[in-house]
Motif scaffolding. Structure first.
Motif, PDB file in Angstrom:
ATOM      1  N   ILE A  54       7.132  -7.375  -4.447  1.00  0.00           N
ATOM      2  CA  ILE A  54       5.903  -8.105  -4.750  1.00  0.00           C
ATOM      3  C   ILE A  54       5.961  -8.793  -6.115  1.00  0.00           C
ATOM      4  N   ASN A  55       6.857  -8.342  -6.972  1.00  0.00           N
ATOM      5  CA  ASN A  55       7.004  -8.931  -8.299  1.00  0.00           C
ATOM      6  C   ASN A  55       7.729 -10.277  -8.179  1.00  0.00           C
ATOM      7  N   PRO A  56       7.051 -11.380  -8.481  1.00  0.00           N
ATOM      8  CA  PRO A  56       7.694 -12.692  -8.343  1.00  0.00           C
ATOM      9  C   PRO A  56       8.866 -12.882  -9.303  1.00  0.00           C
ATOM     10  N   LEU A  57       8.901 -12.132 -10.392  1.00  0.00           N
ATOM     11  CA  LEU A  57      10.038 -12.225 -11.313  1.00  0.00           C
ATOM     12  C   LEU A  57      11.303 -11.679 -10.659  1.00  0.00           C
ATOM     13  N   ASN A  58      11.160 -10.632  -9.856  1.00  0.00           N
ATOM     14  CA  ASN A  58      12.321 -10.086  -9.149  1.00  0.00           C
ATOM     15  C   ASN A  58      12.804 -11.053  -8.078  1.00  0.00           C
ATOM     16  N   LYS A  59      11.876 -11.616  -7.323  1.00  0.00           N
ATOM     17  CA  LYS A  59      12.270 -12.599  -6.307  1.00  0.00           C
ATOM     18  C   LYS A  59      13.015 -13.759  -6.967  1.00  0.00           C
ATOM     19  N   ASN A  60      12.481 -14.265  -8.047  1.00  0.00           N
ATOM     20  CA  ASN A  60      13.113 -15.374  -8.750  1.00  0.00           C
ATOM     21  C   ASN A  60      14.508 -15.001  -9.244  1.00  0.00           C
ATOM     22  N   LEU A  61      14.641 -13.806  -9.790  1.00  0.00           N
ATOM     23  CA  LEU A  61      15.942 -13.361 -10.281  1.00  0.00           C
ATOM     24  C   LEU A  61      16.965 -13.330  -9.142  1.00  0.00           C
ATOM     25  N   PHE A  62      16.581 -12.782  -8.001  1.00  0.00           N
ATOM     26  CA  PHE A  62      17.512 -12.717  -6.873  1.00  0.00           C
ATOM     27  C   PHE A  62      17.885 -14.111  -6.374  1.00  0.00           C
ATOM     28  N   LEU A  63      16.924 -15.002  -6.299  1.00  0.00           N
ATOM     29  CA  LEU A  63      17.235 -16.371  -5.872  1.00  0.00           C
ATOM     30  C   LEU A  63      18.222 -17.028  -6.837  1.00  0.00           C
ATOM     31  N   CYS A  64      18.022 -16.813  -8.121  1.00  0.00           N
ATOM     32  CA  CYS A  64      18.897 -17.438  -9.116  1.00  0.00           C
ATOM     33  C   CYS A  64      20.284 -16.808  -9.142  1.00  0.00           C
ATOM     34  N   VAL A  65      20.364 -15.493  -9.056  1.00  0.00           N
ATOM     35  CA  VAL A  65      21.661 -14.823  -9.085  1.00  0.00           C
ATOM     36  C   VAL A  65      22.509 -15.230  -7.880  1.00  0.00           C
ATOM     37  N   LYS A  66      21.893 -15.544  -6.753  1.00  0.00           N
ATOM     38  CA  LYS A  66      22.645 -16.016  -5.580  1.00  0.00           C
ATOM     39  C   LYS A  66      23.309 -17.366  -5.833  1.00  0.00           C
ATOM     40  N   ASP A  67      22.780 -18.137  -6.752  1.00  0.00           N
ATOM     41  CA  ASP A  67      23.322 -19.461  -7.062  1.00  0.00           C
ATOM     42  C   ASP A  67      24.496 -19.303  -8.040  1.00  0.00           C
ATOM     43  N   PRO A  68      25.692 -19.741  -7.683  1.00  0.00           N
ATOM     44  CA  PRO A  68      26.860 -19.590  -8.561  1.00  0.00           C
ATOM     45  C   PRO A  68      26.674 -20.248  -9.937  1.00  0.00           C
ATOM     46  N   GLU A  69      25.810 -21.233 -10.028  1.00  0.00           N
ATOM     47  CA  GLU A  69      25.581 -21.911 -11.309  1.00  0.00           C
ATOM     48  C   GLU A  69      24.839 -21.031 -12.319  1.00  0.00           C
ATOM     49  N   PHE A  70      24.156 -20.005 -11.826  1.00  0.00           N
ATOM     50  CA  PHE A  70      23.391 -19.150 -12.728  1.00  0.00           C
ATOM     51  C   PHE A  70      24.307 -18.407 -13.703  1.00  0.00           C
ATOM     52  N   ALA A  71      25.440 -17.915 -13.233  1.00  0.00           N
ATOM     53  CA  ALA A  71      26.379 -17.208 -14.113  1.00  0.00           C
ATOM     54  C   ALA A  71      26.853 -18.116 -15.246  1.00  0.00           C
ATOM     55  N   THR A  72      27.091 -19.373 -14.932  1.00  0.00           N
ATOM     56  CA  THR A  72      27.479 -20.334 -15.966  1.00  0.00           C
ATOM     57  C   THR A  72      26.321 -20.587 -16.922  1.00  0.00           C
ATOM     58  N   TYR A  73      25.121 -20.708 -16.385  1.00  0.00           N
ATOM     59  CA  TYR A  73      23.922 -20.968 -17.178  1.00  0.00           C
ATOM     60  C   TYR A  73      23.713 -19.904 -18.255  1.00  0.00           C
ATOM     61  N   ILE A  74      23.984 -18.642 -17.931  1.00  0.00           N
ATOM     62  CA  ILE A  74      23.717 -17.558 -18.882  1.00  0.00           C
ATOM     63  C   ILE A  74      24.937 -17.137 -19.696  1.00  0.00           C
ATOM     64  N   SER A  75      26.100 -17.689 -19.405  1.00  0.00           N
ATOM     65  CA  SER A  75      27.358 -17.189 -19.964  1.00  0.00           C
ATOM     66  C   SER A  75      27.440 -17.202 -21.486  1.00  0.00           C
ATOM     67  N   GLU A  76      26.835 -18.157 -22.135  1.00  0.00           N
ATOM     68  CA  GLU A  76      26.956 -18.280 -23.595  1.00  0.00           C
ATOM     69  C   GLU A  76      25.791 -17.654 -24.368  1.00  0.00           C
TER      70      GLU A  76
END
Length: 178
Positions: A54-76
């Motif tokens: 029910i927490n929209p922050l968790n849903k958002n996190l899972f959607l973003c982590v599924k995207d390979p670009e997210f790892a690059t986005y947070i890498s630095e």
């Protein structure tokens, strides 16, 4: 994936071994998904997996982590106590998902919080952020994330109504309250 209230990561093997006969279900659903740690203990690759929290922050996190670009986005982004406290103040669940910036801040605060009961007003602990950045790039984790069929943020009753079938297995572990 990250520390979270009620996390079952240490019980994954026990829970997975005690699930019903694997021939009787092909759809796995957690109405109270949290960080979905029980799912990572299931070794089957032939199931439909439904994440819900029910927490929209968790849903958002899972959607973003599924995207390979997210790892690059947070890498630095470094692990930093001042940045941790800044992000605590900037967490906002009223977002349109997917939102990389809010997912990064939520993961940052979760990974560096000393207490999972006081995420937004708790104390900093070093180490978790760098481990998270590595974890989300591991092949087994990427494969498990890619196998999630649907990521939702429904009330648990609506989730159960939507996904109930004769082939569904619900792991229902409601949130913990003090």
């Amino acid at each position: 994936m990250l520390p979270y209230i009620g996390n079952k990561v240490k019980l994954n093997g026990f829970i997975a071994r005690n699930l019903p006969n694997t021939q009787t279900w092909n759809k796995y659903i957690e109405p109270f998904g949290g960080m979905y740690s029980t799912y990572y203990g299931i070794l089957r690759n032939d199931i439909t997996s439904i994440y819900n929290d029910i927490n929209p922050l968790n849903k958002n996190l899972f959607l973003c982590v599924k995207d390979p670009e997210f790892a690059t986005y947070i890498s630095e982004i470094p692990s930093d106590k001042d940045l941790y406290h800044q992000y605590q103040d900037e967490i906002n669940p009223n977002i349109e998902a997917p939102n990389f910036e809010m997912a990064m801040k939520w993961a940052y605060v979760l990974s560096l919080s000393l207490s999972q009961q006081h995420i937004l007003d708790g104390e900093y602990r070093a180490g978790g952020w760098d481990a998270f950045k590595i974890h989300i790039t591991r092949r087994w984790f990427v494969n498990k994330m890619n196998a999630i069929h649907s990521i939702e943020s429904l009330d648990y009753k609506d989730c159960i109504k939507k996904w109930d079938s004769s082939q569904s297995l619900f792991y229902v572990d409601p949130p913990y309250r003090n």
